[in-house]
Each structure stands twice: as C-alpha cells, then as structure tokens.
Scaffold this active site. Sequence first.
Site, PDB file in Angstrom:
ATOM      1  N   ASN A  91     -77.146 -12.675 -72.435  1.00 42.23           N
ATOM      2  CA  ASN A  91     -75.772 -13.012 -72.825  1.00 42.23           C
ATOM      3  C   ASN A  91     -74.818 -12.385 -71.811  1.00 42.23           C
ATOM      4  O   ASN A  91     -74.988 -11.220 -71.434  1.00 42.23           O
ATOM      5  CB  ASN A  91     -75.475 -12.478 -74.231  1.00 42.23           C
ATOM      6  CG  ASN A  91     -76.317 -13.155 -75.291  1.00 42.23           C
ATOM      7  OD1 ASN A  91     -76.574 -14.345 -75.214  1.00 42.23           O
ATOM      8  ND2 ASN A  91     -76.769 -12.389 -76.277  1.00 42.23           N
ATOM      9  N   VAL A 100     -72.661  -5.634 -75.327  1.00 42.67           N
ATOM     10  CA  VAL A 100     -72.837  -4.358 -74.626  1.00 42.67           C
ATOM     11  C   VAL A 100     -72.714  -4.607 -73.119  1.00 42.67           C
ATOM     12  O   VAL A 100     -73.517  -5.354 -72.555  1.00 42.67           O
ATOM     13  CB  VAL A 100     -74.204  -3.723 -74.960  1.00 42.67           C
ATOM     14  CG1 VAL A 100     -74.351  -2.385 -74.243  1.00 42.67           C
ATOM     15  CG2 VAL A 100     -74.378  -3.550 -76.469  1.00 42.67           C
ATOM     16  N   HIS A 104     -78.583  -6.487 -69.845  1.00 43.14           N
ATOM     17  CA  HIS A 104     -79.826  -6.397 -70.613  1.00 43.14           C
ATOM     18  C   HIS A 104     -80.404  -7.783 -70.784  1.00 43.14           C
ATOM     19  O   HIS A 104     -79.671  -8.758 -70.939  1.00 43.14           O
ATOM     20  CB  HIS A 104     -79.605  -5.744 -71.983  1.00 43.14           C
ATOM     21  CG  HIS A 104     -78.467  -6.319 -72.756  1.00 43.14           C
ATOM     22  ND1 HIS A 104     -77.156  -6.016 -72.471  1.00 43.14           N
ATOM     23  CD2 HIS A 104     -78.427  -7.190 -73.807  1.00 43.14           C
ATOM     24  CE1 HIS A 104     -76.369  -6.658 -73.308  1.00 43.14           C
ATOM     25  NE2 HIS A 104     -77.116  -7.403 -74.126  1.00 43.14           N
TER      26      HIS A 104
HETATM   27  P1  5GP Z   1     -75.661  -8.669 -76.579  1.00 47.39           P
HETATM   28  O1  5GP Z   1     -74.910  -9.351 -77.674  1.00 47.39           O
HETATM   29  O2  5GP Z   1     -74.769  -7.722 -75.801  1.00 47.39           O
HETATM   30  O3  5GP Z   1     -76.445  -9.591 -75.706  1.00 47.39           O
HETATM   31  O4  5GP Z   1     -76.778  -7.808 -77.289  1.00 47.39           O
HETATM   32  C1  5GP Z   1     -76.653  -6.473 -77.630  1.00 47.39           C
HETATM   33  C2  5GP Z   1     -77.861  -6.122 -78.468  1.00 47.39           C
HETATM   34  O5  5GP Z   1     -77.928  -4.725 -78.554  1.00 47.39           O
HETATM   35  C3  5GP Z   1     -77.805  -6.673 -79.897  1.00 47.39           C
HETATM   36  O6  5GP Z   1     -78.939  -7.512 -80.118  1.00 47.39           O
HETATM   37  C4  5GP Z   1     -77.823  -5.413 -80.770  1.00 47.39           C
HETATM   38  O7  5GP Z   1     -78.584  -5.567 -81.936  1.00 47.39           O
HETATM   39  C5  5GP Z   1     -78.401  -4.375 -79.836  1.00 47.39           C
HETATM   40  N1  5GP Z   1     -77.942  -3.011 -80.086  1.00 47.39           N
HETATM   41  C6  5GP Z   1     -76.648  -2.622 -80.272  1.00 47.39           C
HETATM   42  N2  5GP Z   1     -76.597  -1.286 -80.441  1.00 47.39           N
HETATM   43  C7  5GP Z   1     -77.885  -0.834 -80.346  1.00 47.39           C
HETATM   44  C8  5GP Z   1     -78.464   0.462 -80.428  1.00 47.39           C
HETATM   45  O8  5GP Z   1     -77.795   1.491 -80.629  1.00 47.39           O
HETATM   46  N3  5GP Z   1     -79.814   0.549 -80.292  1.00 47.39           N
HETATM   47  C9  5GP Z   1     -80.582  -0.559 -80.063  1.00 47.39           C
HETATM   48  N4  5GP Z   1     -81.904  -0.370 -79.937  1.00 47.39           N
HETATM   49  N5  5GP Z   1     -80.066  -1.803 -79.976  1.00 47.39           N
HETATM   50  C10 5GP Z   1     -78.725  -1.933 -80.112  1.00 47.39           C
END
Ligand code: 5GP
Length: 119
Positions: A91, A100, A104
């Site tokens: 994403n 975030v 990733h």
């Molecule tokens: P994005 O929406 O940025 O692609 O995905 C961020 C991902 O990070 C989400 O799937 C969310 O569940 C995960 N996430 C957010 N905070 C944490 C955390 O503190 N620990 C872990 N292991 N995953 C997290």
Amino acid sequence: MAYDDQNIFAKILRGEIPCQEVYQDDHVLAFNDIAPQAPVHILVIPKGAYISIDDFGVNATPEELKAFYSAIDKIVSDKGLKEAGFRCIANTGENGGQEVPHFHMHILGGKKIGPMVSS
Ligand code: 5GP
C-alpha cells in the site's frame, strides 16, 4: 516528504515496541501483522529508512534490494506458501491506503485471498 522516525515500524526496528519476529538479517525484518487479514499475514520491512516502495526501489542499495526480495522468497518457502500461492501488497500513499510511512510488503496466504481491490 521526509522520513518520520517516530512511525510504528521505526519503533519496532529500534526495539521500543515488540513484534512477533518471523525473519531477520542485516537489511530486513519480518514479523506477523498485529491484525491479520489471512491465516498467514506477514509484514516485511527494510531496516533502512524508506517511506514507500518507490522510495525503496530508487534509493535502496543493490544489497538492500537483493536482501529484501530474497527474504520474501525465504519466508514464503518456510511458510509453505509457494505451491498454493500468496499475495504481496505494498500500500502506497493516501489513495493506496498506507497507514505506516515506512515501506512494508504485506505477504498474505493460507487461503484464497479474494478480489484484488474492494468494490
Ligand atoms: P498499511 O495500511 O500501512 O499498508 O499497513 C500497516 C499494517 O501494519 C496494518 O496491516 C496493521 O495491522 C499493521 N500494524 C500496525 N501497527 C502494528 C504494530 O504495532 N505491530 C504489528 N505487528 N503490526 C502493526
């Protein structure tokens, strides 16, 4: 846009917040997503301060790039995802739904992942 070193994955990399580690080497950390969307839901991140897939692709070193994609290969092999398949998602930005701001790759597997985009 400058890299924000207070983002949650930067804190995980510094050991300030725990994670369920799946894989680690000099350039890469992988851990289970805290809110899994599939039986296997792993986040793979570079240890370097890259915001997004495009930032990483242009600015990472050849060693970092190789390590990142080699880590994905090792993880999907170790988790038994190769035969049945899996999905990788990066994403990116607001329209991409990136929460975030540290690059990733989501690895999702263990079941049919479903439509590529929500309707
Ligand atoms: P994005 O929406 O940025 O692609 O995905 C961020 C991902 O990070 C989400 O799937 C969310 O569940 C995960 N996430 C957010 N905070 C944490 C955390 O503190 N620990 C872990 N292991 N995953 C997290």
